[in-house]
Write a protein that holds these residues in place. Sequence first.
Motif, PDB file in Angstrom:
ATOM      1  N   LEU A 303       0.830  -1.207   0.000  1.00  0.00           N
ATOM      2  CA  LEU A 303       0.000   0.000   0.000  1.00  0.00           C
ATOM      3  C   LEU A 303       0.866   1.260   0.000  1.00  0.00           C
ATOM      4  N   THR A 304       1.927   1.240   0.795  1.00  0.00           N
ATOM      5  CA  THR A 304       2.802   2.416   0.859  1.00  0.00           C
ATOM      6  C   THR A 304       3.438   2.678  -0.505  1.00  0.00           C
ATOM      7  N   ALA A 305       3.823   1.599  -1.206  1.00  0.00           N
ATOM      8  CA  ALA A 305       4.415   1.754  -2.533  1.00  0.00           C
ATOM      9  C   ALA A 305       3.457   2.401  -3.513  1.00  0.00           C
ATOM     10  N   ARG A 306       2.156   2.232  -3.253  1.00  0.00           N
ATOM     11  CA  ARG A 306       1.139   2.863  -4.107  1.00  0.00           C
ATOM     12  C   ARG A 306       0.747   4.247  -3.593  1.00  0.00           C
ATOM     13  N   GLY A 307       1.391   4.700  -2.523  1.00  0.00           N
ATOM     14  CA  GLY A 307       1.080   6.022  -1.977  1.00  0.00           C
ATOM     15  C   GLY A 307      -0.130   6.028  -1.065  1.00  0.00           C
ATOM     16  N   LEU A 308      -0.537   4.851  -0.592  1.00  0.00           N
ATOM     17  CA  LEU A 308      -1.716   4.731   0.272  1.00  0.00           C
ATOM     18  C   LEU A 308      -1.234   4.451   1.695  1.00  0.00           C
ATOM     19  N   ILE A 309      -1.312   5.440   2.567  1.00  0.00           N
ATOM     20  CA  ILE A 309      -0.719   5.352   3.901  1.00  0.00           C
ATOM     21  C   ILE A 309      -1.799   4.999   4.913  1.00  0.00           C
ATOM     22  N   VAL A 310      -1.723   3.766   5.410  1.00  0.00           N
ATOM     23  CA  VAL A 310      -2.684   3.253   6.386  1.00  0.00           C
ATOM     24  C   VAL A 310      -1.960   3.040   7.716  1.00  0.00           C
ATOM     25  N   LYS A 311      -2.673   3.210   8.810  1.00  0.00           N
ATOM     26  CA  LYS A 311      -2.090   3.012  10.136  1.00  0.00           C
ATOM     27  C   LYS A 311      -2.113   1.528  10.501  1.00  0.00           C
ATOM     28  N   PHE A 312      -0.946   0.908  10.540  1.00  0.00           N
ATOM     29  CA  PHE A 312      -0.829  -0.469  11.024  1.00  0.00           C
ATOM     30  C   PHE A 312      -0.439  -0.384  12.495  1.00  0.00           C
ATOM     31  N   MET A 313      -1.239  -1.010  13.352  1.00  0.00           N
ATOM     32  CA  MET A 313      -1.113  -0.813  14.788  1.00  0.00           C
ATOM     33  C   MET A 313       0.165  -1.476  15.320  1.00  0.00           C
ATOM     34  N   ASN A 314       0.732  -0.846  16.362  1.00  0.00           N
ATOM     35  CA  ASN A 314       1.951  -1.365  16.981  1.00  0.00           C
ATOM     36  C   ASN A 314       1.720  -1.936  18.374  1.00  0.00           C
ATOM     37  N   GLU A 315       0.525  -1.666  18.965  1.00  0.00           N
ATOM     38  CA  GLU A 315       0.268  -2.148  20.309  1.00  0.00           C
ATOM     39  C   GLU A 315       0.353  -3.671  20.363  1.00  0.00           C
ATOM     40  N   GLU A 316       0.784  -4.193  21.505  1.00  0.00           N
ATOM     41  CA  GLU A 316       1.019  -5.622  21.649  1.00  0.00           C
ATOM     42  C   GLU A 316      -0.226  -6.444  21.323  1.00  0.00           C
ATOM     43  N   ALA A 317      -1.396  -5.954  21.774  1.00  0.00           N
ATOM     44  CA  ALA A 317      -2.625  -6.730  21.573  1.00  0.00           C
ATOM     45  C   ALA A 317      -3.248  -6.485  20.202  1.00  0.00           C
ATOM     46  N   LEU A 318      -2.681  -5.580  19.426  1.00  0.00           N
ATOM     47  CA  LEU A 318      -3.271  -5.249  18.121  1.00  0.00           C
ATOM     48  C   LEU A 318      -2.227  -5.376  17.014  1.00  0.00           C
ATOM     49  N   GLN A 319      -1.387  -6.368  17.111  1.00  0.00           N
ATOM     50  CA  GLN A 319      -0.292  -6.525  16.148  1.00  0.00           C
ATOM     51  C   GLN A 319      -0.775  -6.937  14.761  1.00  0.00           C
ATOM     52  N   SER A 320      -1.965  -7.485  14.665  1.00  0.00           N
ATOM     53  CA  SER A 320      -2.466  -7.902  13.356  1.00  0.00           C
ATOM     54  C   SER A 320      -3.645  -7.026  12.924  1.00  0.00           C
ATOM     55  N   HIS A 321      -3.630  -5.783  13.340  1.00  0.00           N
ATOM     56  CA  HIS A 321      -4.729  -4.872  13.042  1.00  0.00           C
ATOM     57  C   HIS A 321      -4.207  -3.652  12.273  1.00  0.00           C
ATOM     58  N   MET A 322      -5.079  -3.130  11.429  1.00  0.00           N
ATOM     59  CA  MET A 322      -4.818  -1.836  10.797  1.00  0.00           C
ATOM     60  C   MET A 322      -6.038  -0.955  11.013  1.00  0.00           C
ATOM     61  N   ARG A 323      -5.781   0.346  11.139  1.00  0.00           N
ATOM     62  CA  ARG A 323      -6.866   1.308  11.306  1.00  0.00           C
ATOM     63  C   ARG A 323      -6.943   2.161  10.049  1.00  0.00           C
ATOM     64  N   ILE A 324      -8.110   2.163   9.441  1.00  0.00           N
ATOM     65  CA  ILE A 324      -8.295   2.870   8.176  1.00  0.00           C
ATOM     66  C   ILE A 324      -9.180   4.083   8.407  1.00  0.00           C
ATOM     67  N   THR A 325      -8.641   5.273   8.198  1.00  0.00           N
ATOM     68  CA  THR A 325      -9.461   6.484   8.212  1.00  0.00           C
ATOM     69  C   THR A 325     -10.323   6.503   6.961  1.00  0.00           C
ATOM     70  N   ILE A 326     -11.603   6.816   7.109  1.00  0.00           N
ATOM     71  CA  ILE A 326     -12.480   6.881   5.943  1.00  0.00           C
ATOM     72  C   ILE A 326     -12.136   8.116   5.119  1.00  0.00           C
ATOM     73  N   GLY A 327     -11.765   7.878   3.865  1.00  0.00           N
ATOM     74  CA  GLY A 327     -11.413   8.976   2.973  1.00  0.00           C
ATOM     75  C   GLY A 327     -12.599   9.422   2.143  1.00  0.00           C
ATOM     76  N   THR A 328     -12.312  10.123   1.064  1.00  0.00           N
ATOM     77  CA  THR A 328     -13.385  10.456   0.127  1.00  0.00           C
ATOM     78  C   THR A 328     -13.806   9.180  -0.593  1.00  0.00           C
ATOM     79  N   ARG A 329     -14.898   9.245  -1.305  1.00  0.00           N
ATOM     80  CA  ARG A 329     -15.391   8.047  -1.981  1.00  0.00           C
ATOM     81  C   ARG A 329     -14.368   7.524  -2.976  1.00  0.00           C
ATOM     82  N   GLU A 330     -13.737   8.429  -3.719  1.00  0.00           N
ATOM     83  CA  GLU A 330     -12.715   8.014  -4.686  1.00  0.00           C
ATOM     84  C   GLU A 330     -11.508   7.397  -3.978  1.00  0.00           C
ATOM     85  N   GLN A 331     -11.058   8.023  -2.897  1.00  0.00           N
ATOM     86  CA  GLN A 331      -9.899   7.497  -2.169  1.00  0.00           C
ATOM     87  C   GLN A 331     -10.186   6.099  -1.605  1.00  0.00           C
ATOM     88  N   ASN A 332     -11.376   5.927  -1.065  1.00  0.00           N
ATOM     89  CA  ASN A 332     -11.719   4.634  -0.472  1.00  0.00           C
ATOM     90  C   ASN A 332     -11.698   3.517  -1.507  1.00  0.00           C
TER      91      ASN A 332
END
Length: 349
Positions: A303-332
């Motif tokens: 995703l980063t290589a495509r310029g799409l920056i998503v938050k991948f969580m670092n907390e111990e209990a959320l190591q396999s989680h990502m948080r996606i901010t809702i963008g515009t309809r086109e961005q989503n």
Amino acid sequence: MSHEFIYFDRNENPYGPAPACFDVLRNATIEQMSCYSRDFARGVQSPLSERLASDFDLPESAILLGYGGEDILKQTVHCYLSAGERIMIPSHSWWYYKSISDEVGGLKIEYPIVEGATSFSYDCERMIELYRAHAPRVVLISSPNNPTGNSMPRDIMLQLLESLPDTVVVLDEAYCLHSDLEAGFLRELYHRFPNLLVVRTFSKYFALAGVRIGYAVMGRQLTRLAQFSARYLGYHRLSERVALAALDSPDYYRTIAGYMDADKALFRERLHRYPGFTVYDSDANFLLVKLPVEYRNSLKETLTARGLIVKFMNEEALQSHMRITIGTREQNRLLLDAIDVFMARTGDA
């Protein structure tokens, strides 16, 4: 790598503020830029606190302005928490809560945010047990909570607040959306719980993160905070005018909120197709997504290589989680298409 990044990682509102907000800046006056406020001559603190008090049918003295919710949270913790005193914070929450507690040497007591099949929830019974065991100086509640997205139901919140009478309770509602902005419940909280501070911001729903403006409703017992935060020379005059223009544009924001609700449903539909993916229910402008841990780093790189920056969580209990901010309809749709391509390469599509 693309140099045109689209950011899904900081829970901003990419639709931007209402057109009336830009009109305020285009028509700014010399007086607004160069002079301190003289609203005290009218017997009020500021036009924005006057307006919010009127909208909520509360005394203006109950309204505290700040440079975003971040500023108000910091002022509150610095005002009430001293070294060695305890503060209760959610187990999965914004890192900033821990940071401002550490700044004053507070002792952090984490209470559980419990993971269910498709949503997170508060364990209020456990919160009350911890409150009675540790007698914290401050209890911090986030609803909706970042990053889990869950809110505390109103009936549960009332029961909980009844059980926390001898502490300062901070309810962070930075992510409250259109359905939570009505005045009635906020007014009830103010009248029933004099030890409660409800913190809100114009950064998320109103898309004014860059303007840095927020407010809080202070319970009647929180006079120390009012004195701690008093500003003799007034507040940011232009920011206040921009915020007022946002409040005067409800139709614009309801339309944006409708787009976001529809796209949250789209994310659920598209991502639930993939084995091991869970999209948790969210009342905020973001979604927490669990994915197979073996995909975490490779998906982030793709995703980063495509310029799409998503938050991948670092907390111990959320190591396999990502948080996606809702963008515009086109961005989503760009993001969902990129995830589709990645999953097709894994063979799990």
